[in-house]
Design a protein around this motif. Sequence first.
Motif, PDB file in Angstrom:
ATOM      1  N   LYS A 113       0.291  -1.468  -0.030  1.00 17.21           N
ATOM      2  CA  LYS A 113      -0.155   0.455  -0.154  1.00 17.21           C
ATOM      3  C   LYS A 113       0.741   1.657  -0.288  1.00 17.21           C
ATOM      4  CE  LYS A 113      -3.571  -2.721   2.217  1.00 17.21           C
ATOM      5  NZ  LYS A 113      -4.763  -2.067   3.319  1.00 17.21           N
ATOM      6  N   GLU A 146       1.386  -5.618   4.684  1.00 20.55           N
ATOM      7  CA  GLU A 146       0.672  -6.275   5.665  1.00 20.55           C
ATOM      8  C   GLU A 146       0.637  -7.634   4.795  1.00 20.55           C
ATOM      9  OE1 GLU A 146      -1.737  -3.483   5.761  1.00 20.55           O
ATOM     10  OE2 GLU A 146      -3.811  -4.123   5.006  1.00 20.55           O
ATOM     11  N   GLN A 147       0.138  -8.000   5.999  1.00 20.38           N
ATOM     12  CA  GLN A 147      -0.411  -9.984   5.852  1.00 20.38           C
ATOM     13  C   GLN A 147      -1.347  -9.749   5.124  1.00 20.38           C
ATOM     14  OE1 GLN A 147      -2.578 -10.589   9.657  1.00 20.38           O
ATOM     15  NE2 GLN A 147      -2.717 -12.010   9.443  1.00 20.38           N
ATOM     16  N   LEU A 206      -5.345 -10.307   4.580  1.00 20.02           N
ATOM     17  CA  LEU A 206      -6.899 -10.798   5.106  1.00 20.02           C
ATOM     18  C   LEU A 206      -7.960 -12.084   4.025  1.00 20.02           C
ATOM     19  CD1 LEU A 206      -7.588  -8.083   7.229  1.00 20.02           C
ATOM     20  CD2 LEU A 206      -6.234 -10.202   7.921  1.00 20.02           C
ATOM     21  N   GLU A 235     -15.556  -8.101   2.681  1.00 23.00           N
ATOM     22  CA  GLU A 235     -15.508  -7.119   2.909  1.00 23.00           C
ATOM     23  C   GLU A 235     -17.200  -6.682   3.483  1.00 23.00           C
ATOM     24  OE1 GLU A 235     -12.745  -3.876   0.924  1.00 23.00           O
ATOM     25  OE2 GLU A 235     -12.111  -6.338  -0.139  1.00 23.00           O
ATOM     26  N   GLU A 291      -9.303  -0.732   6.686  1.00 23.82           N
ATOM     27  CA  GLU A 291      -8.830   0.909   6.648  1.00 23.82           C
ATOM     28  C   GLU A 291      -9.419   1.758   6.881  1.00 23.82           C
ATOM     29  OE1 GLU A 291      -9.086   2.472   2.298  1.00 23.82           O
ATOM     30  OE2 GLU A 291     -10.536   1.943   2.677  1.00 23.82           O
TER      31      GLU A 291
HETATM   32  P1  AMP Z   1      -7.839  -0.083   0.646  1.00 27.41           P
HETATM   33  O1  AMP Z   1      -7.259   1.241  -0.274  1.00 27.41           O
HETATM   34  O2  AMP Z   1      -7.267   0.074   1.552  1.00 27.41           O
HETATM   35  O3  AMP Z   1      -9.454   0.180   0.740  1.00 27.41           O
HETATM   36  O4  AMP Z   1      -7.391  -1.140  -0.456  1.00 27.41           O
HETATM   37  C1  AMP Z   1      -8.266  -1.714  -1.368  1.00 27.41           C
HETATM   38  C2  AMP Z   1      -8.448  -2.891  -2.077  1.00 27.41           C
HETATM   39  O5  AMP Z   1      -8.098  -4.439  -0.899  1.00 27.41           O
HETATM   40  C3  AMP Z   1      -9.589  -2.914  -0.152  1.00 27.41           C
HETATM   41  O6  AMP Z   1     -11.088  -2.734  -0.661  1.00 27.41           O
HETATM   42  C4  AMP Z   1      -9.279  -4.846   0.286  1.00 27.41           C
HETATM   43  O7  AMP Z   1     -10.454  -5.139  -1.287  1.00 27.41           O
HETATM   44  C5  AMP Z   1      -8.312  -5.118  -0.418  1.00 27.41           C
HETATM   45  N1  AMP Z   1      -7.441  -5.190   0.972  1.00 27.41           N
HETATM   46  C6  AMP Z   1      -6.320  -4.462   0.893  1.00 27.41           C
HETATM   47  N2  AMP Z   1      -5.430  -4.504   2.260  1.00 27.41           N
HETATM   48  C7  AMP Z   1      -6.433  -5.636   2.565  1.00 27.41           C
HETATM   49  C8  AMP Z   1      -5.433  -7.120   3.107  1.00 27.41           C
HETATM   50  N3  AMP Z   1      -4.310  -6.677   4.224  1.00 27.41           N
HETATM   51  N4  AMP Z   1      -5.957  -8.246   2.804  1.00 27.41           N
HETATM   52  C9  AMP Z   1      -7.021  -8.680   2.517  1.00 27.41           C
HETATM   53  N5  AMP Z   1      -7.344  -6.875   0.729  1.00 27.41           N
HETATM   54  C10 AMP Z   1      -6.605  -6.282   1.480  1.00 27.41           C
END
Ligand code: AMP
Length: 432
Positions: A156, A197-198, A200, A204, A295
Amino acid sequence: MIRLPEKLNILLLGSGGREHAIAAAIARSPRLDHLYIAPGNAGTAALGENIDIDPDNFGALKKIVLDKQIGMVVVGPELPLVHGIVDFFHEDDMLAHLPIIGPSGEGARLEGSKDYAKAFMQRHGIPTAAYQTFTRDNIDEGYRFIESLSAPYVLKADGLAAGKGVVILNSEAEAKAELAKMLGGKFGAAGSRVVIEQYLSGIECSVFVATDGTNYVLLPEAKDYKRIGEGDTGLNTGGMGAVSPVPFADSEFMRKVEERIVAPTVAGLAQENIDYRGFVFVGLMNVGGDPYVIEYNVRMGDPETEVVMPRIASDVVDMFEAMYMRTLDSYELKVHDGYTVTVMCVSEGYPEAYQKGFVMSGLEEAEAEGATLFHAGTAVKEGEIVTAGGRVICATSTAPTMQQALDKSFNAVAKINYQGKYYRRDIGKDLQ
Ligand code: AMP
Ligand code: GLY
């Protein structure tokens, strides 16, 4: 208890479907005098006066606030929050006492910096994926960290990257190459730090909290559909549809969310003396019945707001007032029963390149199906409504069952015409 004047001129910042849905909720309040939206869209123009100002242009906003005798400002999108609009207002002699709904710049870092958000969660014992943060100076440690994890790998960009800053990869080699690209400037300054990160595994859910910095109210939760293709395939978008309530977010799950995530988040803000009178949008993963934070966002979700706001039966202007006056403990949230869903129509090509300016028709016929339309990217050109964005318009419906609500929204969407219309026909399908 000190209250704001009974009638208020309200300025809402933003231009998407989220803002149209917030505008509609504000317009229902008997406390509204005049509503102004900056910059707004063709939908908000029917509820108030659009003012063509960029929500990031604080100086121009100040002028409008004074000219129009604005009594409350509601901030829709994250960018002005991360850029410190709330501090700008609080520090200006003429604006200092004006209620503005949104967190301070420090609070907005929960969305503006993933590293900051992760460290905040660690400090307050909030469940989230294990992580480490890397910069160009310790990229080799980043490679070692990747080697210590197993696939898939989640990388990220630390800062705001227009929703594109999260990359999930299946091989160690790809993950290392991506780390080098991100730290090499792929996302500009937003990627000068990278959180790894790990992974998951789960489903959602979006949880929304209104807070005054000490007290909070849990708003209805929602699930959004992020991918462009049916069956959750293809590129990530801003969101292709949403449903609320979320069947798997039953009272037992929501109790865990509140106990383990929401309460410690708000307590953490209070403990760290962060001025946070706004929304916390917790994006979380249900991992085998246990919630983990993916997040934080410091604003409402889009298109989740298009299903959350219509479910709120109590007065949202009273809620905004209580958030600002720090009296949220005495606000009683009322929520409509039933299921509310929304289906988003987008422009052909979105989320990649697309054309805009196509004339739209069939909107009245769509509403005759019993749906409410929220404009996401529309404009008025020579008296006609035209497409003006990737996400164009969504149809929100409420009914006793999710299927009935979906039927209404799909019937409505079928009536909307413009060149290149696309929508997902499987919204809600995975939940039934
Ligand atoms: P975000 O912009 O942080 O919402 O991340 C975009 C998408 O990536 C999220 O909606 C999740 O589907 C996926 N994602 C983010 N972090 C993780 C994680 N640690 N494990 C699995 N999927 C993740
Ligand atoms: N729908 C997800 C977001 O607003 O970020």
